[in-house]
Write an enzyme that holds these catalytic residues in place. Structure first.
Site, PDB file in Angstrom:
ATOM      1  CE1 TYR A 160       5.885  23.855  59.905  1.00 49.48           C
ATOM      2  CE2 TYR A 160       4.257  22.771  58.671  1.00 49.48           C
ATOM      3  CZ  TYR A 160       5.187  22.816  59.700  1.00 49.48           C
ATOM      4  OH  TYR A 160       4.950  21.669  60.445  1.00 49.48           O
ATOM      5  CB  THR A 195       2.088  19.697  69.757  1.00 48.62           C
ATOM      6  OG1 THR A 195       1.904  20.575  68.808  1.00 48.62           O
ATOM      7  CG2 THR A 195       2.095  18.383  69.531  1.00 48.62           C
TER       8      THR A 195
HETATM    9  N1  NAD Z   1       1.928  19.271  65.787  1.00 49.41           N
HETATM   10  C1  NAD Z   1       1.539  18.969  64.564  1.00 49.41           C
HETATM   11  O1  NAD Z   1       0.277  18.627  64.211  1.00 49.41           O
HETATM   12  C2  NAD Z   1       2.583  18.827  63.590  1.00 49.41           C
HETATM   13  C3  NAD Z   1       2.268  18.607  62.282  1.00 49.41           C
HETATM   14  C4  NAD Z   1       3.272  18.378  61.569  1.00 49.41           C
HETATM   15  C5  NAD Z   1       4.460  18.307  61.543  1.00 49.41           C
HETATM   16  N2  NAD Z   1       4.833  18.985  63.047  1.00 49.41           N
HETATM   17  C6  NAD Z   1       6.352  19.119  63.385  1.00 49.41           C
HETATM   18  O2  NAD Z   1       6.634  18.371  64.360  1.00 49.41           O
HETATM   19  C7  NAD Z   1       7.706  19.056  65.200  1.00 49.41           C
HETATM   20  C8  NAD Z   1       7.504  19.317  66.550  1.00 49.41           C
HETATM   21  O3  NAD Z   1       6.201  19.996  66.502  1.00 49.41           O
HETATM   22  P1  NAD Z   1       5.016  20.344  67.746  1.00 49.41           P
HETATM   23  O4  NAD Z   1       4.184  20.382  67.307  1.00 49.41           O
HETATM   24  O5  NAD Z   1       5.836  19.275  69.000  1.00 49.41           O
HETATM   25  O6  NAD Z   1       5.680  21.950  68.259  1.00 49.41           O
HETATM   26  P2  NAD Z   1       5.866  22.635  69.505  1.00 49.41           P
HETATM   27  O7  NAD Z   1       5.808  24.170  69.138  1.00 49.41           O
HETATM   28  O8  NAD Z   1       5.307  22.019  70.745  1.00 49.41           O
HETATM   29  O9  NAD Z   1       7.550  22.235  69.836  1.00 49.41           O
HETATM   30  C9  NAD Z   1       8.568  22.783  69.152  1.00 49.41           C
HETATM   31  C10 NAD Z   1       9.801  22.873  69.878  1.00 49.41           C
HETATM   32  O10 NAD Z   1      11.035  23.292  69.085  1.00 49.41           O
HETATM   33  C11 NAD Z   1      11.695  24.145  69.897  1.00 49.41           C
HETATM   34  N3  NAD Z   1      12.281  25.132  68.896  1.00 49.41           N
HETATM   35  C12 NAD Z   1      11.826  26.003  67.938  1.00 49.41           C
HETATM   36  N4  NAD Z   1      12.775  26.570  67.353  1.00 49.41           N
HETATM   37  C13 NAD Z   1      14.040  26.051  67.741  1.00 49.41           C
HETATM   38  C14 NAD Z   1      15.186  26.424  67.352  1.00 49.41           C
HETATM   39  N5  NAD Z   1      15.750  27.077  66.768  1.00 49.41           N
HETATM   40  N6  NAD Z   1      16.322  25.613  68.045  1.00 49.41           N
HETATM   41  C15 NAD Z   1      15.856  24.623  69.080  1.00 49.41           C
HETATM   42  N7  NAD Z   1      14.597  24.330  69.471  1.00 49.41           N
HETATM   43  C16 NAD Z   1      13.523  25.007  69.020  1.00 49.41           C
HETATM   44  C17 NAD Z   1      10.637  25.036  70.474  1.00 49.41           C
HETATM   45  O11 NAD Z   1      11.188  25.878  71.796  1.00 49.41           O
HETATM   46  C18 NAD Z   1       9.517  24.043  71.070  1.00 49.41           C
HETATM   47  O12 NAD Z   1      10.069  23.610  72.334  1.00 49.41           O
HETATM   48  C19 NAD Z   1       7.929  20.222  64.522  1.00 49.41           C
HETATM   49  O13 NAD Z   1       9.160  19.820  63.593  1.00 49.41           O
HETATM   50  C20 NAD Z   1       6.828  20.457  63.656  1.00 49.41           C
HETATM   51  O14 NAD Z   1       7.122  21.267  62.434  1.00 49.41           O
HETATM   52  C21 NAD Z   1       4.066  19.031  63.949  1.00 49.41           C
END
Ligand code: NAD
Length: 271
Positions: A160, A195
């Site tokens: 990751y 989230t």
């Molecule tokens: N939540 C956190 O604490 C956190 C921290 C650091 C980074 N992030 C990053 O923020 C972003 C959003 O994360 P989140 O927490 O909202 O996640 P989440 O899992 O709530 O949402 C991710 C969304 O991406 C969609 N998705 C997954 N694979 C896909 C694909 N191949 N094509 C199209 N859509 C796809 C999923 O269906 C989902 O709706 C991500 O890039 C994650 O790595 C999140």
């Protein structure tokens, strides 16, 4: 860039940070296209905030091209792209187990997160370059989503972290390369946000992250991510930058508390 009236694409808009960003862009008057692998989830968000949902697998160039073409027909080519789609497959141990399975897990993580970001960036930029330039010659802006794991990834998260480190590393060269087209590229590196991606964390891990938080002593709210994404869109001087949004959290090495909690003995590939 002024947001009102602009065509905007948000990937991963069916959940979490993407859903909040789509809603914020819609409130600011953008014509929002919500792209997600789970089109029903994107559609549910679109019904609450306005905008249109499109099915899209960001890891598949043909799927991204089709979705962007459909967005272009509906709203005009997007000048604003906020790429949030990603997965976290969990631990990929570097030693032990089946090396072929290890590499397959690593490749899947990188294909969806990093290749996905490149697909969306390059195909969206290709559509933007045909648009008329606006003030300062600006044609568009792309906001990618990295993670603080890009900089201080924890034990077990090499896959990751590498996928997110790649997004951080491509930000400046992409901004430099696309500058000739008037396209800005930035990334947000979130800390821990509340989230669905984080909802699966066991309570003791949530408690440990909270204990390491500085100020404010809580997880980020998706609306706070959206607020920064819109600020990046609005401010033309922001370019080629990866911005941490983490309340000063620095992830611990984790080996200590995860080993004590028994997590390092958990099954290897949990996707
Ligand atoms: N939540 C956190 O604490 C956190 C921290 C650091 C980074 N992030 C990053 O923020 C972003 C959003 O994360 P989140 O927490 O909202 O996640 P989440 O899992 O709530 O949402 C991710 C969304 O991406 C969609 N998705 C997954 N694979 C896909 C694909 N191949 N094509 C199209 N859509 C796809 C999923 O269906 C989902 O709706 C991500 O890039 C994650 O790595 C999140």
């Amino acid at each position: 860039m002024k947001i009102e009236g602009m065509s905007a694409v948000v990937t991963g808009a069916g959940s979490g940070l993407g859903a909040a960003t789509a809603a914020a862009l819609a409130r600011a008057g953008a014509k929002v296209a919500l792209l997600d692998l789970k089109v029903d989830a994107a559609d549910a968000v679109a019904r609450t905030c306005g905008g249109a949902a499109f099915q899209c697998d960001v890891a598949d160039p043909a799927s991204v091209a089709d979705a962007l073409a459909a967005v272009g027909e509906r709203h005009g080519a997007a000048r604003i792209v906020v790429h949030c789609a990603a997965i976290s497959i969990g631990r990929v141990p570097l030693v032990g187990g089946d090396p072929v399975a290890r590499l397959a897990a690593f490749a899947r993580q990188v294909r969806i997160n990093l290749d996905g970001a490149l697909n969306v960036l390059s195909l969206a930029a290709d559509a933007m370059r045909r648009l008329a330039p606006l003030d300062d010659g600006e044609r568009g802006v792309v906001v990618n989503t990295a993670s603080i794991a890009a900089f201080e990834g924890q034990a077990g998260s090499a896959a990751y972290s590498a996928s997110k480190g790649g997004i951080a590393a491509l930000t400046l060269p992409a901004a430099r390369e696309l500058s000739a087209l008037g396209i800005r590229v930035n990334a947000i590196a979130p800390g821990i946000f509340d989230t669905p991606m984080m909802a699966g964390l066991p309570d003791y891990v949530r408690a440990l992250y909270l204990a390491d938080s500085v100020f404010p002593k809580r997880f980020g709210a998706p609306a706070e991510f959206a607020e920064l994404a819109l600020a990046i869109v609005a401010n033309r001087m922001l370019n080629g930058e990866v911005i941490r949004l983490d309340g000063a959290l620095r992830l611990p090495a984790a080996a200590d508390f995860l080993t004590r909690a028994g997590v390092l003995a958990a099954p290897a590939f949990n996707d």
